[in-house]
Scaffold this motif. Sequence first.
Motif, PDB file in Angstrom:
ATOM      1  N   VAL A 165       0.480  -1.375   0.286  1.00 15.10           N
ATOM      2  CA  VAL A 165      -0.302   0.146   0.161  1.00 15.10           C
ATOM      3  C   VAL A 165       0.710   1.125   0.091  1.00 15.10           C
ATOM      4  CG1 VAL A 165      -1.615   1.229   1.714  1.00 15.10           C
ATOM      5  CG2 VAL A 165      -1.890  -1.218   1.090  1.00 15.10           C
ATOM      6  N   ARG A 166       2.244   1.108   0.654  1.00 11.72           N
ATOM      7  CA  ARG A 166       2.868   2.098   0.992  1.00 11.72           C
ATOM      8  C   ARG A 166       3.325   3.212  -0.121  1.00 11.72           C
ATOM      9  NH1 ARG A 166       5.952   1.615   6.649  1.00 11.72           N
ATOM     10  NH2 ARG A 166       4.482   1.190   7.945  1.00 11.72           N
ATOM     11  N   ALA A 175      -2.578   9.985  -0.615  1.00 12.40           N
ATOM     12  CA  ALA A 175      -2.616  10.150   0.595  1.00 12.40           C
ATOM     13  C   ALA A 175      -3.195   9.210   1.213  1.00 12.40           C
ATOM     14  CB  ALA A 175      -3.089  10.929   2.027  1.00 12.40           C
ATOM     15  N   THR A 176      -4.622   8.116   0.558  1.00 14.18           N
ATOM     16  CA  THR A 176      -5.253   7.202   0.799  1.00 14.18           C
ATOM     17  C   THR A 176      -5.666   6.241  -0.216  1.00 14.18           C
ATOM     18  OG1 THR A 176      -6.804   9.191   0.466  1.00 14.18           O
ATOM     19  CG2 THR A 176      -6.716   8.916   3.017  1.00 14.18           C
ATOM     20  N   ILE A 196      -7.303   3.392   3.305  1.00 13.78           N
ATOM     21  CA  ILE A 196      -6.500   2.898   3.327  1.00 13.78           C
ATOM     22  C   ILE A 196      -5.613   3.717   3.944  1.00 13.78           C
ATOM     23  CG2 ILE A 196      -4.735   0.964   3.477  1.00 13.78           C
ATOM     24  CD1 ILE A 196      -6.658  -1.043   2.641  1.00 13.78           C
ATOM     25  N   ASN A 197      -4.503   3.987   4.995  1.00 12.57           N
ATOM     26  CA  ASN A 197      -3.837   5.232   4.892  1.00 12.57           C
ATOM     27  C   ASN A 197      -1.786   4.820   3.846  1.00 12.57           C
ATOM     28  OD1 ASN A 197      -1.790   7.322   5.767  1.00 12.57           O
ATOM     29  ND2 ASN A 197      -2.598   7.700   7.426  1.00 12.57           N
ATOM     30  N   ALA A 198      -2.174   5.448   2.898  1.00  4.19           N
ATOM     31  CA  ALA A 198      -1.331   4.733   2.944  1.00  4.19           C
ATOM     32  C   ALA A 198      -0.204   5.087   2.973  1.00  4.19           C
ATOM     33  CB  ALA A 198      -1.336   5.367   1.474  1.00  4.19           C
ATOM     34  N   GLU A 199      -0.055   6.184   4.084  1.00  8.11           N
ATOM     35  CA  GLU A 199       1.411   6.357   4.781  1.00  8.11           C
ATOM     36  C   GLU A 199       1.595   4.996   5.713  1.00  8.11           C
ATOM     37  OE1 GLU A 199       4.086  10.066   6.952  1.00  8.11           O
ATOM     38  OE2 GLU A 199       1.901  10.180   6.206  1.00  8.11           O
TER      39      GLU A 199
END
Length: 338
Positions: A165-166, A175-176, A196-199
């Motif tokens: 995901v990151r 960002a998401t 989902i939070n990509a960070e």
Amino acid sequence: MAVAYVVVGGGIVQLASAVFPAWELPNWTLRLTIVLLLIGFPLALVLAWAFDVTPQGIRTTPALAPATSPELAQSHRRRNISLLVSLGLLVSALAGFFLLPRADATRMEKSIAVLPFQNFSDKQENAFFADGIQDDILTNLSKIGDLKVISRTSVMAYRGTSKSVRQIGKELGVATLLEGSVRHEGNRVRVNVQLINAENDQHLWAEDYDRDLTDVFAIQTDLAQKIARELQAQLSPSERAQMTQKPTENGEAYLAFVEAHNLHASVEDRAKLKQAQQLYERAIELDPKFTLALASLSILHSWIFHSFEPNEAEREQARQGLPNDSQVYLVIGAIQRR
């Protein structure tokens, strides 16, 4: 006066942050407002030094001591102005260093990519329906001017990917991420989504919908509004109204449209385009007021005319089929983004 300028300027930035999205102004207008306020600070500093606000009005600041000569007084005045301007520019530069990246970071937080949905239907030929749900959710999110949405063409490259995901978030610059799955059986639709939070790869929220096929538009609208709230994206009244519009009340017409829309993406495959044409016509037969199907069929005729069959019949069908409706431009934009 300089203190008042800072207080008023801060209030203007806060007000602009809240009002500009509601007015549907471009994203660069907030940054321009901040830059103009920063440029004005050195001038405000010089004016604060040169003038005093008194009960009698604005008066020139008196000299602290009589100058020995006019030339020396003029020299001191130029030196003081230069020092004040330099100080003002330094303060403005430092403030801009902190404020402008925050404005960009806020914009970065309001960004999303809708990844290809998984098809969990028993019949694999229903995969087009999962793609259609993803495409409709993406189109709904694209209506939000305060939200950065990655195009379908860019996200489709990540179907079945093993990337994290990151890594996906970094490559797409968002960002998401929205992941989901669709199960379509008969007249029932089950949609599961995760934001989902990509960070940090953390789930912000997840939703599970189990509805009739005719309620699929309500699912798409609800998802778009919840994503906007989660990312604190401002929704204008016109954007909210566009989301709640149902393109059709006929579930069978919608299925035909979704399958046709999926085939329409194969712009170089004449056989698939002909299949799409038949399915658009089927959708229109089931619902003659289905604006999106009418617009898509007209665009398809135009493409066939310019790419395969430059005859008068195709030209005339392209001209006559295009309805006068704002949804037409959304369809054109969605197809061009592919």
